[in-house]
Motif scaffolding. Structure first.
Motif, PDB file in Angstrom:
ATOM      1  N   MET A 154       1.774  -8.681  -4.908  1.00  0.00           N
ATOM      2  CA  MET A 154       2.234  -7.879  -3.775  1.00  0.00           C
ATOM      3  C   MET A 154       3.267  -6.862  -4.212  1.00  0.00           C
ATOM      4  SD  MET A 154       0.493  -8.674  -1.189  1.00  0.00           S
ATOM      5  CE  MET A 154       1.453  -7.863   0.081  1.00  0.00           C
ATOM      6  N   HIS A 176       1.865   1.630  -4.211  1.00  0.00           N
ATOM      7  CA  HIS A 176       1.850   2.311  -2.917  1.00  0.00           C
ATOM      8  C   HIS A 176       2.981   3.334  -2.833  1.00  0.00           C
ATOM      9  CE1 HIS A 176       0.820   2.816   1.247  1.00  0.00           C
ATOM     10  NE2 HIS A 176       2.059   2.547   1.618  1.00  0.00           N
ATOM     11  N   ASP A 181     -11.462  -1.723   6.521  1.00  0.00           N
ATOM     12  CA  ASP A 181     -10.295  -1.777   7.398  1.00  0.00           C
ATOM     13  C   ASP A 181      -9.122  -1.066   6.721  1.00  0.00           C
ATOM     14  OD1 ASP A 181      -8.425  -2.417   9.311  1.00  0.00           O
ATOM     15  OD2 ASP A 181      -8.102  -4.449   8.559  1.00  0.00           O
ATOM     16  N   SER A 189      -6.052  -0.664   8.455  1.00  0.00           N
ATOM     17  CA  SER A 189      -4.889  -0.901   9.309  1.00  0.00           C
ATOM     18  C   SER A 189      -3.616  -1.221   8.527  1.00  0.00           C
ATOM     19  CB  SER A 189      -5.186  -2.041  10.289  1.00  0.00           C
ATOM     20  OG  SER A 189      -5.514  -3.225   9.584  1.00  0.00           O
ATOM     21  N   ASN A 190      -3.762  -1.686   7.281  1.00  0.00           N
ATOM     22  CA  ASN A 190      -2.577  -2.054   6.506  1.00  0.00           C
ATOM     23  C   ASN A 190      -2.082  -0.926   5.610  1.00  0.00           C
ATOM     24  OD1 ASN A 190      -4.820  -2.127   4.875  1.00  0.00           O
ATOM     25  ND2 ASN A 190      -4.093  -3.814   3.598  1.00  0.00           N
ATOM     26  N   ILE A 191      -2.646   0.270   5.745  1.00  0.00           N
ATOM     27  CA  ILE A 191      -2.229   1.408   4.921  1.00  0.00           C
ATOM     28  C   ILE A 191      -1.196   2.236   5.686  1.00  0.00           C
ATOM     29  CG2 ILE A 191      -3.002   3.459   3.664  1.00  0.00           C
ATOM     30  CD1 ILE A 191      -5.756   2.238   3.474  1.00  0.00           C
ATOM     31  N   ASP A 192      -0.146   2.624   5.008  1.00  0.00           N
ATOM     32  CA  ASP A 192       0.897   3.463   5.613  1.00  0.00           C
ATOM     33  C   ASP A 192       0.274   4.783   6.070  1.00  0.00           C
ATOM     34  OD1 ASP A 192       3.015   5.104   6.237  1.00  0.00           O
ATOM     35  OD2 ASP A 192       4.233   4.526   4.508  1.00  0.00           O
TER      36      ASP A 192
END
Length: 419
Positions: free
Chosen positions: A12, A19, A268, A270-273
């Motif tokens: 992570m 990221h 999906d 949804s978890n990307i900035d």
């Protein structure tokens, strides 16, 4: 268990670090590009605007209980058809498609029905829709699979009907024949929508992935094999306007963009900035895929705007087209803004034409023949000619040179409205 947790935290942390790097890239390399005019692609918009209007009128006459339309009934359709001339003048311009005759009760009221040539072309179109129905169903499924709620309003879908190659009465024929694929629902605002019944794993494969896999199979590109092993990112085909490719700042910026991980429009996100460069590349991928689904590899910007929320793309998404002129082209012809996928064309012609676009080439040939020889009336195109796969290899013709002109001081306004 502690080792697994430590490994997970390390992964992570690494992902977060990457990221952060992806976010910084945008700040490091913001390149402002001027709009570049492409005469060949603009000419396609010119010719296909009239082609689309003629096809819509043809379908409207066919749907009419009387088998004809009056000049009065279509008088206010000019904006709907995207025409720059009155509808009556447009109908009279193409006598090979539309036969004019006086109304039975009101002799001064012009009426229009389809000519034998137009009816023959329409019957060929029906055959194509039937023989390529599975392809149409797949494209419609893919469109719905890209939507956040797997639904699209019928109003938005109707706008895309011509571009997606859907049959005129797709709601009553195509959709109703596939209850395991589609169903009609109502949105929270009461608007009717089309919904995907079941997710289709076999369709969750983008055009970009298909192209790279095909190149890998033929041995033309080893990048896809590296991508599947997680060693590289998929790259978009780039065709820069003249002079842009040589600019170091543009090349460096595009190299950074291409190195970002490719996020499939069917995955999906949804978890990307939403403010990251990674999300920007994902949005470019969504627009690339949607344009790939259209049979002419283009559509109007306003049609995309109506689906912006469902596609999860930025509010001011026009800047994506202008920031990536190697992938997209914006045309301002015919008092509207049309976006074109550049890799779909080569020297003003579709690279991989759909059978329906070939038929529309015939349709355009008939229109142009009628326009050039209006004084001679109908009958200038033989039935034998229309049964050929191609008519003199004609579609919307390439016109002008390949040069692209940088228009100084031209900026495309994000909030400007199309017709």
């Amino acid at each position: 268990m502690f080792a697994k947790s430590k490994s997970f935290l390390f992964s992570m942390s690494k992902l977060f670090h990457q990221h952060q790097q992806w976010r910084e890239m945008g700040a490091m390399a913001k390149v402002r590009l001027k709009w570049v005019k492409n005469k060949n692609l603009d000419h396609i918009i010119d010719t296909e605007t009239d082609l689309k209007a003629a096809c819509i009128l043809k379908d409207a006459i066919k749907r009419s209980p009387t088998g004809f339309l009056t000049a009065k009934s279509v008088a206010d359709w000019q904006k709907l058809l995207g025409l720059t001339v009155p509808v009556l003048r447009f109908l009279r311009r193409y006598p090979t498609l539309f036969h004019e005759f006086p109304h039975a009760r009101y002799a001064s009221l012009p009426c229009f029905k389809l000519t034998e040539t137009a009816l023959m072309l329409d019957s060929q179109e029906e055959i194509i829709h039937q023989s390529h129905e599975s392809d149409t169903v797949e494209r419609l499924c893919r469109l719905l699979m890209m939507m956040r709620t797997r639904t699209v309003s019928l109003r938005s879908l109707h706008s895309l009907k011509f571009d997606l190659g859907l049959p005129d009465n797709y709601e009553k024929t195509l959709v109703m024949r596939y209850p395991d694929h589609f169903c009609f629902v109502k949105a929270s605002n009461g608007n009717p929508c089309l919904k995907l019944v079941t997710w289709r794993d076999e369709f969750a494969f983008s055009a970009l992935q298909k192209r790279n896999e095909r190149d890998a199979v033929t041995g033309e590109d080893g990048l896809y094999r590296e991508f599947k092993r997680g060693q590289s990112a998929l790259t978009f085909a780039m065709s820069f306007p003249r002079g842009y490719g040589a600019q170091k700042k543009v090349k460096a910026w595009m190299d950074e963009f291409q190195k970002l991980p490719y996020i499939s429009p069917y995955d999906d996100a949804s978890n990307i900035d939403p403010e990251s460069d990674l999300m920007e590349k994902r949005a470019v991928g969504v627009l690339h895929e949607l344009l790939s689904l259209t049979i002419h590899k283009k559509t109007k910007r306003n049609y995309l705007r109506s689906m912006r929320g469902e596609l999860n793309i930025p509010h001011k998404f026009t800047r994506l087209f202008t920031r990536y002129p190697g992938i997209f082209y914006l045309s301002l012809k015919c008092k509207t803004t049309t976006v074109i996928l550049k890799e779909g064309y080569r020297r003003g012609k579709l690279v991989d034409p759909h059978p329906l676009t070939r038929l529309r080439d015939k349709f355009y040939h008939v229109m142009r023949t009628g326009f050039l020889y209006r004084a001679r009336g109908v009958g200038m195109v033989s039935k034998e000619e229309l049964l050929l796969d191609k008519v003199d290899d004609e579609g919307p013709e390439e016109e002008g040179s390949e040069e692209e002109e940088i228009v100084e001081g031209s900026e495309l306004e994000e909030d400007s409205e199309d017709e």
